[in-house]
Structures are given as C-alpha cells and as structure tokens.
Design an enzyme around this catalytic site. Sequence first.
Site, PDB file in Angstrom:
ATOM      1  N   CYS A 245     -29.554  12.254  -1.175  1.00 24.32           N
ATOM      2  CA  CYS A 245     -28.748  11.693  -2.181  1.00 24.32           C
ATOM      3  C   CYS A 245     -28.967  12.291  -3.605  1.00 24.32           C
ATOM      4  CB  CYS A 245     -29.252  10.254  -2.276  1.00 24.32           C
ATOM      5  SG  CYS A 245     -28.607   9.004  -3.652  1.00 24.32           S
TER       6      CYS A 245
ATOM      7  N   HIS B  59     -31.972  14.862  -8.626  1.00 19.61           N
ATOM      8  CA  HIS B  59     -32.539  14.630  -9.847  1.00 19.61           C
ATOM      9  C   HIS B  59     -33.970  14.882  -9.894  1.00 19.61           C
ATOM     10  CE1 HIS B  59     -28.506  13.253 -10.896  1.00 19.61           C
ATOM     11  NE2 HIS B  59     -28.834  11.869 -10.769  1.00 19.61           N
TER      12      HIS B  59
HETATM   13  N1  APR Z   1     -13.940  12.933 -14.998  1.00 15.36           N
HETATM   14  C1  APR Z   1     -13.514  12.461 -13.872  1.00 15.36           C
HETATM   15  N2  APR Z   1     -14.257  13.044 -12.900  1.00 15.36           N
HETATM   16  C2  APR Z   1     -15.171  13.545 -12.917  1.00 15.36           C
HETATM   17  C3  APR Z   1     -15.892  13.927 -14.333  1.00 15.36           C
HETATM   18  C4  APR Z   1     -14.786  13.561 -15.438  1.00 15.36           C
HETATM   19  N3  APR Z   1     -15.154  13.871 -16.755  1.00 15.36           N
HETATM   20  N4  APR Z   1     -16.864  14.774 -14.064  1.00 15.36           N
HETATM   21  C5  APR Z   1     -17.081  14.620 -12.842  1.00 15.36           C
HETATM   22  N5  APR Z   1     -16.276  14.193 -12.314  1.00 15.36           N
HETATM   23  C6  APR Z   1     -16.245  14.101 -10.670  1.00 15.36           C
HETATM   24  C7  APR Z   1     -16.646  15.278  -9.861  1.00 15.36           C
HETATM   25  O1  APR Z   1     -15.586  16.367  -9.536  1.00 15.36           O
HETATM   26  C8  APR Z   1     -17.253  14.537  -8.794  1.00 15.36           C
HETATM   27  O2  APR Z   1     -16.094  14.553  -7.649  1.00 15.36           O
HETATM   28  O3  APR Z   1     -17.100  13.086 -10.335  1.00 15.36           O
HETATM   29  C9  APR Z   1     -17.670  13.226  -8.821  1.00 15.36           C
HETATM   30  C10 APR Z   1     -19.071  12.970  -8.930  1.00 15.36           C
HETATM   31  O4  APR Z   1     -19.427  13.161  -7.463  1.00 15.36           O
HETATM   32  P1  APR Z   1     -20.626  13.420  -6.859  1.00 15.36           P
HETATM   33  O5  APR Z   1     -21.166  14.605  -8.024  1.00 15.36           O
HETATM   34  O6  APR Z   1     -20.488  13.815  -5.517  1.00 15.36           O
HETATM   35  O7  APR Z   1     -21.615  12.352  -7.224  1.00 15.36           O
HETATM   36  P2  APR Z   1     -22.285  11.023  -6.456  1.00 15.36           P
HETATM   37  O8  APR Z   1     -23.232  11.511  -5.282  1.00 15.36           O
HETATM   38  O9  APR Z   1     -20.893  10.226  -6.009  1.00 15.36           O
HETATM   39  O10 APR Z   1     -22.861  10.289  -7.527  1.00 15.36           O
HETATM   40  C11 APR Z   1     -22.360   9.802  -8.513  1.00 15.36           C
HETATM   41  O11 APR Z   1     -23.960   8.000  -9.100  1.00 15.36           O
HETATM   42  O12 APR Z   1     -26.039   7.443  -7.960  1.00 15.36           O
HETATM   43  C12 APR Z   1     -25.324   8.176  -9.003  1.00 15.36           C
HETATM   44  O13 APR Z   1     -26.909  10.002  -9.622  1.00 15.36           O
HETATM   45  C13 APR Z   1     -25.581   9.649  -8.916  1.00 15.36           C
HETATM   46  O14 APR Z   1     -24.770   9.803 -11.481  1.00 15.36           O
HETATM   47  C14 APR Z   1     -24.380  10.237 -10.286  1.00 15.36           C
HETATM   48  C15 APR Z   1     -23.181   9.105  -9.490  1.00 15.36           C
HETATM   49 ZN    ZN Z   2     -29.692   7.270  -3.581  1.00 11.44          ZN
END
Ligand code: APR
Ligand code: ZN
Length: 375
Positions: free
Chosen positions: A46, A51
């Site tokens: 995850c 982090h």
């Molecule tokens: N606007 C729209 N989408 C964005 C932007 C933005 N400004 N910046 C990033 N993204 C998109 C990315 O392209 C990506 O598809 O947000 C998505 C984030 O997905 P992941 O990086 O795979 O993160 P995820 O594992 O889903 O977690 C998201 O939840 O638990 C928390 O710590 C985790 O903060 C993180 C969040």
């Molecule tokens: Zn988690």
Amino acid sequence: ATAGKVIKCKAAVAWGPKQPLTIEDIEVAPPKAHEVRVKIVATGICRSDDHVLSGAISDMKFPAILGHEGAGIVESVGEGVKNIKPGDKVIPLFVPQCGECRCCTNVRSNLCDKHDIGPYRGLMLDNTNRFTCKGNPVYTFLSTSTFTEYTVLDEICVAKIDDNAPLDKVCLIGCGFSTGYGSAVKIAKVEQGSSCAVFGLGGVGLSVLIGCKVAGASKIIGVDTNSDKFAKAKELGATECINPNDYNEPIHEVLAKISDGGLDYTFECIGNTKVMESALKATHFGCGTSVIVGLAPASARVSVDPMEMLTGRTLKGALFGGWKSRDEVPQLVADFLAKKFELDGLITHRSTLDKINEGFDLLRKGDSIRTILQI
Ligand code: APR
Ligand code: ZN
Ligand code: ZN
C-alpha cells in the site's frame, strides 16, 4: 507443534528511509496473553508502506517490518484469547477496536484509543516486541506487520473472517479497498440516483468508485490528470472521465456544467490540498458533501471559504472508510463472498516476498494498482 515456541522464518525488513528492504531470517516470539500469532498468506503493498520508505512518515522507528494489508491463518493464541483459535482465517487490523474507549463506544466513530497510527510506538500494546533479527529487536508497523511469514497481533487488531474467503484477494479489505469503499457507502452515504466525482483514480479512488456504483449513484465522474487511468475506471463503474489538463477553466466549473450546478458527493483520493479545495467547490450548494480520502503531507493546510460551508456544504474525512474494524471487516468479507463487489479489478500484479522491492518500484512508477505478494 510450533505453539509456545519461537518461530524462525523469513521477513522483509526495512532498515530506514530510501533503503531497499532485505529478506532476513527473523525470530517471532510466541503470543503473550491476549495476542494471536498468524501465518501471513498474502499481503498487498500500500501507499502508506511507501510513505515510510520515502521518509514522508518521519517518526517511524527502524528496523521495522512494514505491511498492513494482509490476510492469514492463526497459528496459535495466547492466554485469554476468546473467539479466535488456531486454523481460523483472519485479517490484521491497523485500526484496532478495543470496544471500551471513547471512540469505540461511540457509534459514529471507528477509531480506537489503542491505535498505533502515529506517533509510532512500533510495539505491542504491552510496550514490548515479538520480532528479533540477528539478536536485535525489530519494530512492528501499524499494529500489523504483514511483510513476514509470521506476525504477532494484539487480539483487538484481529478480525476473524469466513473460512471460505480467498486470502489472496480479501487481504485488500485490510486497507485500500475498505478505505475507498467505506468513504463512499459509509462516510458520504452515497444514495441511489445521486451524482459523484472521484478525484484520483489509483487503488483508493477506484475503490471509492466501486462504492458509488454499489450505492446506486447514477452519475460517477472519474477525474485524473493521467488519462491512462480512464479505461479501468470505466470498467469499474465510472460513467464518464475527465482530465483537468484538457480545460482552461478550473475543474470545479467544468464539473458544475455537467452536473446541474454541482455534485452531490465528491472524493479526494490523491492527498493534494489544492484538489481537496476543488473537490469541495465542485459540490452543489445546500446539499453537497466532499470527503477527504487521500493523505496530505503533515504540514499541508486546506483553505476553505466559510461561505462554502455556510451555504450548506459538508466537508468530512475518515480513516479506513469509517468501518468499525473488528465488527465490520468480517461483514465486508461476507459481502465479497456474496458478490456484492469484486476485488479482481484492483489486482494488477502478483508476486512473492523475495521480489517485494520490485513491487514497490511498480507502485512508485504508477504502473500498478495493487501488487499482491503470496507469502
Ligand atoms: N488531479 C487529478 N488527479 C491527480 C492529480 C491531480 N492534481 N495528481 C495526481 N492525480 C492522480 C494520479 O494520476 C493517480 O492516478 O491521482 C491518482 C493517485 O493514485 P495513486 O498514486 O495510485 O494513489 P492511491 O494508492 O490510490 O492512494 C491515494 O490515498 O491512502 C492515500 O496515501 C494515499 O494519499 C494517497 C491516496
Ligand atoms: Zn494502506
Ligand atoms: Zn477502543
């Protein structure tokens, strides 16, 4: 045959930020009173594990065994453990449920005073540890530590689940899936026929989307700056997808135009405070609700125009989708077995513990939704 004895096994040990994990021989002590020793069968990797390795979570203690999205089988139990026995299938819980503290006794909360969500103790509830490596103590992470063949859990951090549950899928109910899904069905309480927008289409955002669909939302808009994320989002229930980079106007204005002036529910699943502000603005005045799901950096602040709230919008957030962990994780597993929702769409890669660093690389490059390690 192993009950009451120290178990020697393999684990992926984290030595500090920016350092690869190494597979080590470790010793796992038997469970003390009100503890459970579990053979981990499968675990997801995850964002929160990363982090710690990126240094974004700074008060972590090393060496440590990370991982908090696992599922396994009980090997032995300590004195006084009721309702959990060797052979039971279980999911470790990073949000405990002691059942007695202020939050546990409040129906509106799912947190628990006994948590180790930070500042980190990295220890069992009795303030000692159960892992050693080369004679030195190794810390636990988020009360769970799943990147190991065996772990020891306080019993308030264990959910017993259905014997028929496929552990290599339901491990996702231990964190990512439940966080997103609960944000939609339990925190926002998305209703039949409502309109929703999900910002960020990673594993967490896709799980929100699954929740919006199960709740019967009629409009589910996926928002992501990476259009490669749209195909999967549509497969899982998005009715349309939007890339903010394709527009000159602010994204909340674009969304207002296609949602009769604003959405009923929006979700920020990125951890970007600017997007949290847009997501709130994108809700309709008088009735809209925005839920913060993403984890923002520790010093970040959201700026809100009080008029946005005064005119009837709601801003909320929750950990672990608001689920009371020990009570509701077994029900989520039952719902999965009853085919209320699928998890396959979230699993893009399968691997083994010895290849864990490659799993982290996939996550960092944005190439995976979830990698499941078979332990
Ligand atoms: N606007 C729209 N989408 C964005 C932007 C933005 N400004 N910046 C990033 N993204 C998109 C990315 O392209 C990506 O598809 O947000 C998505 C984030 O997905 P992941 O990086 O795979 O993160 P995820 O594992 O889903 O977690 C998201 O939840 O638990 C928390 O710590 C985790 O903060 C993180 C969040
Ligand atoms: Zn988690
Ligand atoms: Zn409690």
